[in-house]
Design a protein around this motif. Structure first.
Motif, PDB file in Angstrom:
ATOM      1  N   ILE A 110       0.842  -1.204   0.000  1.00 57.64           N
ATOM      2  CA  ILE A 110       0.000   0.000   0.000  1.00 57.64           C
ATOM      3  C   ILE A 110       0.875   1.251   0.000  1.00 57.64           C
ATOM      4  O   ILE A 110       0.609   2.211  -0.732  1.00 57.64           O
ATOM      5  CB  ILE A 110      -0.954   0.003   1.213  1.00 57.64           C
ATOM      6  CG1 ILE A 110      -1.960  -1.152   1.105  1.00 57.64           C
ATOM      7  CG2 ILE A 110      -1.718   1.325   1.296  1.00 57.64           C
ATOM      8  CD1 ILE A 110      -2.826  -1.332   2.334  1.00 57.64           C
ATOM      9  N   LYS A 111       1.916   1.223   0.818  1.00 58.62           N
ATOM     10  CA  LYS A 111       2.840   2.366   0.848  1.00 58.62           C
ATOM     11  C   LYS A 111       3.469   2.598  -0.525  1.00 58.62           C
ATOM     12  O   LYS A 111       3.639   3.746  -0.961  1.00 58.62           O
ATOM     13  CB  LYS A 111       3.930   2.136   1.897  1.00 58.62           C
ATOM     14  CG  LYS A 111       3.430   2.183   3.336  1.00 58.62           C
ATOM     15  CD  LYS A 111       4.544   1.858   4.319  1.00 58.62           C
ATOM     16  CE  LYS A 111       4.041   1.856   5.765  1.00 58.62           C
ATOM     17  NZ  LYS A 111       5.129   1.488   6.714  1.00 58.62           N
ATOM     18  N   GLU A 112       3.787   1.506  -1.215  1.00 58.23           N
ATOM     19  CA  GLU A 112       4.368   1.624  -2.550  1.00 58.23           C
ATOM     20  C   GLU A 112       3.373   2.275  -3.519  1.00 58.23           C
ATOM     21  O   GLU A 112       3.752   3.131  -4.337  1.00 58.23           O
ATOM     22  CB  GLU A 112       4.767   0.236  -3.071  1.00 58.23           C
ATOM     23  CG  GLU A 112       5.410   0.267  -4.453  1.00 58.23           C
ATOM     24  CD  GLU A 112       5.729  -1.133  -4.954  1.00 58.23           C
ATOM     25  OE1 GLU A 112       6.914  -1.496  -4.980  1.00 58.23           O
ATOM     26  OE2 GLU A 112       4.772  -1.854  -5.328  1.00 58.23           O
ATOM     27  N   VAL A 113       2.097   1.874  -3.435  1.00 59.51           N
ATOM     28  CA  VAL A 113       1.058   2.484  -4.284  1.00 59.51           C
ATOM     29  C   VAL A 113       0.974   3.975  -4.009  1.00 59.51           C
ATOM     30  O   VAL A 113       0.919   4.802  -4.937  1.00 59.51           O
ATOM     31  CB  VAL A 113      -0.317   1.805  -4.037  1.00 59.51           C
ATOM     32  CG1 VAL A 113      -1.433   2.586  -4.719  1.00 59.51           C
ATOM     33  CG2 VAL A 113      -0.307   0.360  -4.533  1.00 59.51           C
ATOM     34  N   ILE A 114       0.958   4.336  -2.731  1.00 62.94           N
ATOM     35  CA  ILE A 114       0.863   5.755  -2.344  1.00 62.94           C
ATOM     36  C   ILE A 114       2.059   6.532  -2.887  1.00 62.94           C
ATOM     37  O   ILE A 114       1.897   7.628  -3.457  1.00 62.94           O
ATOM     38  CB  ILE A 114       0.778   5.875  -0.807  1.00 62.94           C
ATOM     39  CG1 ILE A 114      -0.589   5.374  -0.328  1.00 62.94           C
ATOM     40  CG2 ILE A 114       1.013   7.318  -0.352  1.00 62.94           C
ATOM     41  CD1 ILE A 114      -0.695   5.200   1.163  1.00 62.94           C
ATOM     42  N   ASP A 115       3.258   5.975  -2.729  1.00 60.96           N
ATOM     43  CA  ASP A 115       4.465   6.660  -3.207  1.00 60.96           C
ATOM     44  C   ASP A 115       4.458   6.797  -4.730  1.00 60.96           C
ATOM     45  O   ASP A 115       4.780   7.866  -5.270  1.00 60.96           O
ATOM     46  CB  ASP A 115       5.716   5.897  -2.761  1.00 60.96           C
ATOM     47  CG  ASP A 115       5.915   5.944  -1.247  1.00 60.96           C
ATOM     48  OD1 ASP A 115       5.349   6.849  -0.604  1.00 60.96           O
ATOM     49  OD2 ASP A 115       6.620   5.066  -0.710  1.00 60.96           O
ATOM     50  N   ASN A 116       4.085   5.734  -5.416  1.00 56.77           N
ATOM     51  CA  ASN A 116       4.061   5.771  -6.885  1.00 56.77           C
ATOM     52  C   ASN A 116       3.064   6.796  -7.412  1.00 56.77           C
ATOM     53  O   ASN A 116       3.284   7.422  -8.454  1.00 56.77           O
ATOM     54  CB  ASN A 116       3.724   4.391  -7.444  1.00 56.77           C
ATOM     55  CG  ASN A 116       4.864   3.401  -7.283  1.00 56.77           C
ATOM     56  OD1 ASN A 116       5.995   3.790  -6.980  1.00 56.77           O
ATOM     57  ND2 ASN A 116       4.574   2.120  -7.469  1.00 56.77           N
ATOM     58  N   ASN A 117       1.962   6.945  -6.684  1.00 60.22           N
ATOM     59  CA  ASN A 117       0.934   7.889  -7.129  1.00 60.22           C
ATOM     60  C   ASN A 117       1.383   9.348  -7.030  1.00 60.22           C
ATOM     61  O   ASN A 117       0.743  10.236  -7.598  1.00 60.22           O
ATOM     62  CB  ASN A 117      -0.354   7.692  -6.327  1.00 60.22           C
ATOM     63  CG  ASN A 117      -1.129   6.458  -6.761  1.00 60.22           C
ATOM     64  OD1 ASN A 117      -0.796   5.818  -7.763  1.00 60.22           O
ATOM     65  ND2 ASN A 117      -2.161   6.112  -6.014  1.00 60.22           N
TER      66      ASN A 117
END
Length: 674
Positions: free
Chosen positions: A7-14
Motif C-alpha cells: 500500500i505504501k508503494e502504491v501511495i508513493d508511486n501515485n
C-alpha cells in the motif's frame, strides 16, 4: 512484499506523475488487523506527506470514535461517517438538490416482465401480482402523504389476473398523475428549505431527506455535475474507506466513476467481502478489480482465531484468500491452540415453514436437546444463531417475537423493518445513548425533535422521562404517544403512512360483512379450509386463503398496538441485537463484534427462507447467490471464535449426512443419538 508495504508503494508511486496511478483495496479476513493497517497508513501519509489532505470514511459514529481513539487527531485528515462526509459536500448546493429531489419521492411505474418460453406461467403470474401489490402499496402510501387521500382496497389476485395488462395500465395512469402532483408541489417549495434531516426518514412537507436518500441524491449530483467530482479531487489527495463491503454501491460508484477524469486522489478500500452480509452494502468489488479500477492487496494474517479455527474458516471462504496464524506481541503458537467440532443428529422428515405448529415444536425440542448435549462440556459457551422463539423467551421479548411469528416467515427481518417504520428504533437509540451517558447524542436528537432545553428544570424533566422509559411497564403504543407528545421524536411520513394503512385496513374489515361471517366460522372451529368449507359450502379454498391472510394481518395490527406488547420488550430485543445482553445467546448478524473465547454456531434456519445452511456443503447446489449468502453468514459467525468452535446441525437424511461429514472432514465429529 507485506500488504502494508505494498500500500505504501502504491501511495508513493501515485506521487510520481510518470508512473501509473492506482487505487487499491485491502482484502483481509476476520481478525486480520485491517483497522490497524488503516491506522498505519494514516500515520504514514501524515508523516511523509504532511501537506496532503485526506478523509477516512466509515459507517457509524461509533466506528469514527474507535478510529480516532486508535489513530489520534491527524492534521489535514478528517475521520467521518459517509453520511456526514457527503452532507458536508453537497449541503450548500440546495438549488441543485432541489432540481433532483423529485427522484427520491416519485413512484416508479409498473413494468411487466416478458414471459420467456419454458418458464412456469403460474409462478410468473404470482410474481407479477406480488409486484403489482407492492407497487400499489407504494402508490397508496405516497398518495396519502401528498394529498391525505386513502385508496380503496387493492384488487384480489383472481381479479388482477383476469386482465393484468389493464390493471397495470390503470395503475400507471394513477402513478403518472400522482408524480405530476409531486413535482408540482416540489416546485412550489422554496429550494432553500431542502435539507438532510439526519434521520432514517424522508419528510415531503419539509422537503427533507433521510440517510438512504442522502446517498441517492449525492450520487445523482455527482453524475449530473462533473464539477462536483473535480471539487472533491481538488480538495482531497486521499480517500480511505473502512468496511467497504457494507458501503452502499452508489457511494462506491461515486468515488470510482464520477470523480474527475485524471484525478490524483488515491482511493483505498479496507474490508472483507466475506463479511458483506447486508443487502444494502456492495458486498464485493470484484467487478471493479476486474476492470482495473482497483488493485487487490490481500492480507492473510489472522490475529484472533486458534489454529484449527483458521483451518476451518478457510474452507468456508469463496474468494481464494487463505488466512494464516499471526501472533501478537509476546504471543506463542501454544497460546493459539483450539479445536473445531461438529455435533449432529438425523431428523427425518424435517418440517418446513408450512408445517403444523406441533411438527415444528417437536423439531425444535429435538434441536434444543442437541444444543444441550453439545453444551455439556462447555456450559459458558456463547451460542450464535438466527433469532428464534427460545431466544425470545430467554431474553424477554417473547410477545414481540410471537406477534411477528404468527404472521411472517422471516421474523427477524420483519421485526426490524416494522420497528423502523414506526420509529421504535429511534426511541431505543435515545434510551441506549442516555443509559450509556452519551448526552451529546441525546441532546442533539432532542433539539431536532423540537424539545426545548433552556433551564435546569428542562434537564431534570429529561432525566425523569428517560428513567421512566428505561423502566417502563407501558405498552409500545403508549410509549410512542408519550414520545410524540413530549417532542422526543417527530412523527415521520413513514409512521403516518403505517398508521393510516393500519387504520384503513381494520376499518375496511369492520365494514366487510363477508369477512365477519368467515371470522365467525373460524372462531367456531373452522380454522382450516376443510373445516370451514364443511360449515359453509359456499366458501372456496381460494377464499379461505385470502381470508386467513387478512385474519392474520388483523391480529398482527391489533396485537402490535395492544397493551400486551410492552416497550420493555423492544428494549430487550435491541439489546440482544447490539449484544448488550448478558445472555449466552448472540445473533449471527453481528459483523463488527469482538472475538469470543468459545463459540457454538447453530446451523439452523428457524424457517427463515432467506437462508439454507445446507447449501454451504451441498455439492449439488446450483444457486450460487444463495450459496454465497449462507457461506458469508456462516463465516461471520464462525470467525468470531478465539479458541474453540462447535457447530450443531440436524440433517434430514443419509445423503445430507454424507455431505456434511465430507465438509467437516479432518475436524472432530460426533453423532448424537437423541
Amino acid at each position: 512484499m507485506k500488504p502494508i508495504e505494498k500500500i505504501k508503494e502504491v501511495i508513493d508511486n501515485n506521487q510520481n506523475p510518470k508512473l501509473k496511478f492506482e487505487n487499491f483495496v485491502l482484502q483481509g479476513g476476520a481478525g486480520s488487523g485491517k483497522t490497524e493497517s488503516l491506522k498505519q497508513i494514516l500515520e504514514y501519509i501524515t508523516e511523509n506527506y504532511p501537506d496532503k489532505k485526506g478523509v477516512c470514511i466509515t459507517l457509524t459514529n461509533a466506528a469514527v470514535e474507535e478510529i480516532k481513539a486508535r489513530v489520534g487527531e491527524k492534521k489535514n485528515f478528517i475521520v467521518s461517517t459517509i453520511h456526514s462526509f457527503l452532507n458536508d459536500l453537497i449541503k450548500d448546493y440546495k438549488k441543485n438538490i432541489h432540481e433532483v429531489i423529485f427522484e427520491i419521492f416519485k413512484v416508479e411505474e409498473m413494468t411487466r416482465e416478458v414471459l420467456i418460453e419454458g418458464d412456469d406461467e403460474k409462478e410468473y403470474n404470482i410474481n407479477e401480482h406480488e409486484k403489482f401489490k407492492k407497487l400499489y402499496g407504494k402508490y397508496s402510501g405516497m398518495l396519502f402523504t401528498i394529498t391525505g387521500e386513502k385508496t380503496s382496497k387493492v384488487d384480489i389476485k383472481k381479479k388482477y389476473e383476469e386482465d393484468p395488462i389493464k390493471n397495470n395500465e390503470d395503475l400507471n395512469q394513477k402513478i403518472e398523475e400522482l408524480n405530476l402532483e409531486i413535482l408540482k408541489q416540489i416546485n412550489l417549495i422554496d429550494y432553500k428549505k431542502v435539507r438532510y434531516n439526519e434521520t432514517r426518514y424522508n419528510n415531503f412537507k419539509e422537503l427533507s431527506f433521510g440517510h438512504d436518500e442522502l446517498l441517492h441524491i449525492a450520487s445523482l449530483l455527482f453524475k449530473k455535475h462533473e464539477l462536483l467530482g473535480k471539487i472533491v479531487s481538488d480538495k482531497f489527495d486521499f480517500i480511505l474507506i473502512d468496511e467497504y463491503q457494507d458501503t452502499n454501491k452508489k457511494v462506491v460508484d461515486v468515488f470510482l466513476n464520477t470523480l474527475s477524469i485524471g484525478n490524483k486522489t488515491t482511493i483505498g478500500f479496507f474490508g472483507d467481502s466475506m463479511q458483506g452480509i447486508y443487502d444494502d452494502g456492495i458486498g464485493d468489488i470484484e467487478e471493479e478489480i476486474a476492470e482495473e479500477k482497483l488493485i487487490k492487496i490481500e492480507k492473510e494474517d489472522n490475529f484472533r482465531c486458534s489454529d484449527r479455527v483458521i483451518d476451518f474458516i478457510n474452507t468456508i471462504r469463496n474468494d481464494g484468500l487463505e488466512q494464516e496464524l499471526a501472533l501478537k506481541n509476546e504471543e506463542t503458537a501454544d497460546n493459539r491452540q483450539g479445536k473445531v467440532k461438529l455435533y449432529y443428529s438425523i431428523y427425518e422428515n424435517k418440517p418446513n415453514v408450512f408445517s403444523s405448529i406441533d411438527n415444528k415444536n417437536r423439531y425444535f425440542d429435538t434441536l434444543n436437546k442437541l444444543i444441550a448435549e453439545s453444551s455439556v462440556d462447555n456450559p459458558e459457551i456463547k451460542k450464535l444463531m438466527l433469532t428464534n422463539k427460545s431466544i425470545s423467551n430467554e431474553l424477554g421479548f417473547s410477545v414481540l417475537y410471537q406477534i411477528f411469528n404468527d404472521r411472517y416467515q422471516e421474523v427477524k427481518e420483519e421485526i426490524e423493518k416494522t420497528l423502523g417504520r414506526i420509529q421504535l428504533i429511534d426511541l431505543y437509540e435515545l434510551c441506549s445513548a442516555y443509559k450509556n451517558k452519551d448526552y451529546n447524542f441525546v441532546l442533539t436528537k432532542l433539539k431536532k425533535g423540537g424539545f426545548k432545553l433552556k433551564t435546569l428544570e428542562d434537564k431534570i424533566k429529561i432525566n425523569n422521562i428517560f428513567n421512566e422509559l428505561l423502566n417502563s411497564k407501558e405498552s409500545v403504543n403508549n410509549v410512542l404517544n408519550i414520545a410524540f407528545e413530549k417532542n422526543l421524536i417527530n412523527k415521520s411520513d413513514s409512521y403516518k403512512r403505517y398508521i393510516a394503512n393500519k387504520d384503513s385496513f381494520l376499518e375496511n374489515l369492520k365494514q366487510d360483512e363477508r369477512f365477519q361471517h368467515l371470522e365467525s366460522l373460524h372462531i367456531d372451529g373452522g380454522n382450516t379450509a376443510v373445516r370451514m368449507i364443511a360449515k359453509d359450502t359456499s366458501v372456496s379454498d381460494e377464499e379461505f386463503v385470502e381470508f386467513d391472510k387478512n385474519r392474520k394481518k388483523k391480529t398482527f395490527y391489533t396485537e402490535l398496538f395492544s397493551e400486551r406488547l410492552k416497550f420493555s420488550e423492544v428494549l430487550n430485543y435491541y439489546n440482544y441485537i447490539d449484544e448488550n445482553s448478558v445472555s449466552n445467546y448472540i445473533t449471527m448478524h453481528k459483523t463488527k463484534g469482538s472475538g469470543i473465547e468459545n463459540v457454538m454456531v447453530v446451523m439452523d434456519e428457524y424457517f427463515w427462507n432467506k437462508y439454507n445452511f445446507k447449501s454451504i456443503y451441498d455439492v449439488n447446489e446450483q444457486d450460487l447467490i444463495k450459496k454465497s449468502r449462507n457461506q458469508k453468514l456462516f463465516y461471520v459467525a464462525c470467525s468470531r471464535t478465539i479458541k474453540n468452535l462447535i457447530c450443531v446441525r440436524l440433517v434430514s437424511d443419509e445423503e445430507e449426512e454424507n455431505q456434511l461429514l465430507a465438509f467437516f472432514k479432518g475436524f472432530e465429529i460426533e453423532k448424537v443419538n437423541l
